[in-house]
Design a protein around this motif. Structure first.
Motif, PDB file in Angstrom:
ATOM      1  N   VAL A  72       2.239   4.848   3.344  1.00 13.65           N
ATOM      2  CA  VAL A  72       1.024   4.293   2.742  1.00 13.65           C
ATOM      3  C   VAL A  72       0.770   2.933   3.383  1.00 13.65           C
ATOM      4  O   VAL A  72       1.663   2.354   3.996  1.00 13.65           O
ATOM      5  CB  VAL A  72       1.151   4.139   1.208  1.00 13.65           C
ATOM      6  N   GLU A  73      -0.466   2.434   3.226  1.00 12.70           N
ATOM      7  CA  GLU A  73      -0.768   1.113   3.785  1.00 12.70           C
ATOM      8  C   GLU A  73       0.029   0.032   3.072  1.00 12.70           C
ATOM      9  O   GLU A  73       0.662  -0.811   3.701  1.00 12.70           O
ATOM     10  CB  GLU A  73      -2.267   0.822   3.673  1.00 12.70           C
ATOM     11  N   SER A  74      -0.025   0.039   1.743  1.00 13.42           N
ATOM     12  CA  SER A  74       0.703  -0.954   0.948  1.00 13.42           C
ATOM     13  C   SER A  74       0.779  -0.470  -0.494  1.00 13.42           C
ATOM     14  O   SER A  74       0.160   0.538  -0.862  1.00 13.42           O
ATOM     15  CB  SER A  74      -0.013  -2.309   0.997  1.00 13.42           C
ATOM     16  N   GLU A  75       1.507  -1.207  -1.316  1.00 11.58           N
ATOM     17  CA  GLU A  75       1.604  -0.869  -2.740  1.00 11.58           C
ATOM     18  C   GLU A  75       0.260  -0.987  -3.447  1.00 11.58           C
ATOM     19  O   GLU A  75       0.095  -0.460  -4.547  1.00 11.58           O
ATOM     20  CB  GLU A  75       2.608  -1.791  -3.422  1.00 11.58           C
ATOM     21  N   ALA A  76      -0.703  -1.652  -2.820  1.00 17.76           N
ATOM     22  CA  ALA A  76      -2.019  -1.849  -3.436  1.00 17.76           C
ATOM     23  C   ALA A  76      -2.749  -0.526  -3.669  1.00 17.76           C
ATOM     24  O   ALA A  76      -3.680  -0.457  -4.479  1.00 17.76           O
ATOM     25  CB  ALA A  76      -2.874  -2.775  -2.567  1.00 17.76           C
ATOM     26  N   VAL A  77      -2.330   0.541  -2.991  1.00 20.05           N
ATOM     27  CA  VAL A  77      -3.009   1.833  -3.153  1.00 20.05           C
ATOM     28  C   VAL A  77      -2.526   2.579  -4.401  1.00 20.05           C
ATOM     29  O   VAL A  77      -3.121   3.586  -4.795  1.00 20.05           O
ATOM     30  CB  VAL A  77      -2.843   2.743  -1.912  1.00 20.05           C
ATOM     31  N   PHE A  78      -1.438   2.129  -5.030  1.00 19.13           N
ATOM     32  CA  PHE A  78      -0.930   2.784  -6.228  1.00 19.13           C
ATOM     33  C   PHE A  78      -1.922   2.593  -7.377  1.00 19.13           C
ATOM     34  O   PHE A  78      -2.609   1.570  -7.459  1.00 19.13           O
ATOM     35  CB  PHE A  78       0.432   2.221  -6.641  1.00 19.13           C
ATOM     36  N   VAL A  79      -1.981   3.570  -8.261  1.00 23.11           N
ATOM     37  CA  VAL A  79      -2.871   3.515  -9.425  1.00 23.11           C
ATOM     38  C   VAL A  79      -2.038   3.788 -10.685  1.00 23.11           C
ATOM     39  O   VAL A  79      -0.919   4.303 -10.585  1.00 23.11           O
ATOM     40  CB  VAL A  79      -4.019   4.553  -9.312  1.00 23.11           C
ATOM     41  N   PRO A  80      -2.575   3.465 -11.875  1.00 24.24           N
ATOM     42  CA  PRO A  80      -1.817   3.756 -13.099  1.00 24.24           C
ATOM     43  C   PRO A  80      -1.525   5.253 -13.240  1.00 24.24           C
ATOM     44  O   PRO A  80      -2.426   6.089 -13.091  1.00 24.24           O
ATOM     45  CB  PRO A  80      -2.746   3.263 -14.209  1.00 24.24           C
ATOM     46  N   ARG A  81      -0.274   5.571 -13.518  1.00 23.11           N
ATOM     47  CA  ARG A  81       0.153   6.972 -13.647  1.00 23.11           C
ATOM     48  C   ARG A  81      -0.632   7.710 -14.721  1.00 23.11           C
ATOM     49  O   ARG A  81      -1.037   8.859 -14.520  1.00 23.11           O
ATOM     50  CB  ARG A  81       1.653   7.009 -13.970  1.00 23.11           C
ATOM     51  N   ASP A  82      -0.865   7.061 -15.871  1.00 22.02           N
ATOM     52  CA  ASP A  82      -1.555   7.739 -16.973  1.00 22.02           C
ATOM     53  C   ASP A  82      -2.975   8.144 -16.601  1.00 22.02           C
ATOM     54  O   ASP A  82      -3.470   9.184 -17.050  1.00 22.02           O
ATOM     55  CB  ASP A  82      -1.563   6.848 -18.220  1.00 22.02           C
TER      56      ASP A  82
END
Length: 199
Positions: A72-82
């Motif tokens: 991935v590019e960075s952790e910034a692409v993560f979204v809330p799991r719920d």
């Protein structure tokens, strides 16, 4: 055909950024409507005692998937799991996004083929690569007389699931194989046959 891999091969695969940071690992796959497409991955922390994270990785944010890591590019692409789980449940009407492992596979004529051991995912090449569920690896039913060896069965573009049963067209049995290397051709031939029959 696309690159094929078993869903189990993705479990615990590390998630790495362009900068080389080891930021998470894949926990579970979140499937979209009718279980036909990979929508996202839930994540776990890295390390012996790390547990589930409250974030998820949407499939469109994956820039590379190799034998050793998801990039991935960075952790910034993560979204809330719920959010991801709620979206997947809504797209399937609240059903069909759960675990299919152990579910019985039946033909549309009522013949039992076996139980799902793993899910086969096809990753289509291209800029906006998609990850589709193209088949199941099954423990075959005794009635198939194929012994204990697991078999691969191709799936149509859309999957029919109800409760603990997964339905496939009877013609899928013509394309049963135990060979992962040739399975992509079997999927292509099966889907082509279905489309030609529908015309």
């Amino acid at each position: 055909m696309s690159t094929l891999l078993r869903a189990s091969d993705l479990a615990k695969k590390p998630v790495v950024t362009f900068g080389g940071e080891d930021v998470a690992q894949i926990k579970d796959i979140v499937y979209g409507a009718n279980g036909g497409r990979v929508e996202a991955f839930t994540l776990a922390g890295r390390g012996l005692f790390a547990g589930p994270l409250k974030t998820a990785l949407p499939w469109p944010a994956v820039v590379g998937l190799g034998p050793d890591a998801v990039i991935v590019e960075s952790e910034a692409v993560f979204v809330p799991r719920d959010e991801v789980l709620a979206s997947a449940a809504a797209s399937s009407g609240g059903a069909g996004v759960g675990d299919v492992l152990g579910s019985e596979v039946l033909t549309d004529q009522g013949t039992a083929l076996g139980r799902v051991r793993d899910v086969v995912i096809g990753i289509l090449p291209g800029e906006q690569a998609e990850a589709d569920v193209v088949g199941y690896e099954i423990d075959p039913a005794e009635t198939l007389n194929r012994g204990q060896q697991t078999l691969l069965i191709p799936l149509p573009d859309t999957i029919s699931a109800s409760g603990t049963h997964l339905m496939v067209p009877a013609s899928a049995t013509q394309f049963l194989t135990d060979n992962m290397e040739g399975f992509g051709n079997a999927v292509d031939a099966f889907r082509r046959q279905l489309h030609e029959g529908a015309v």
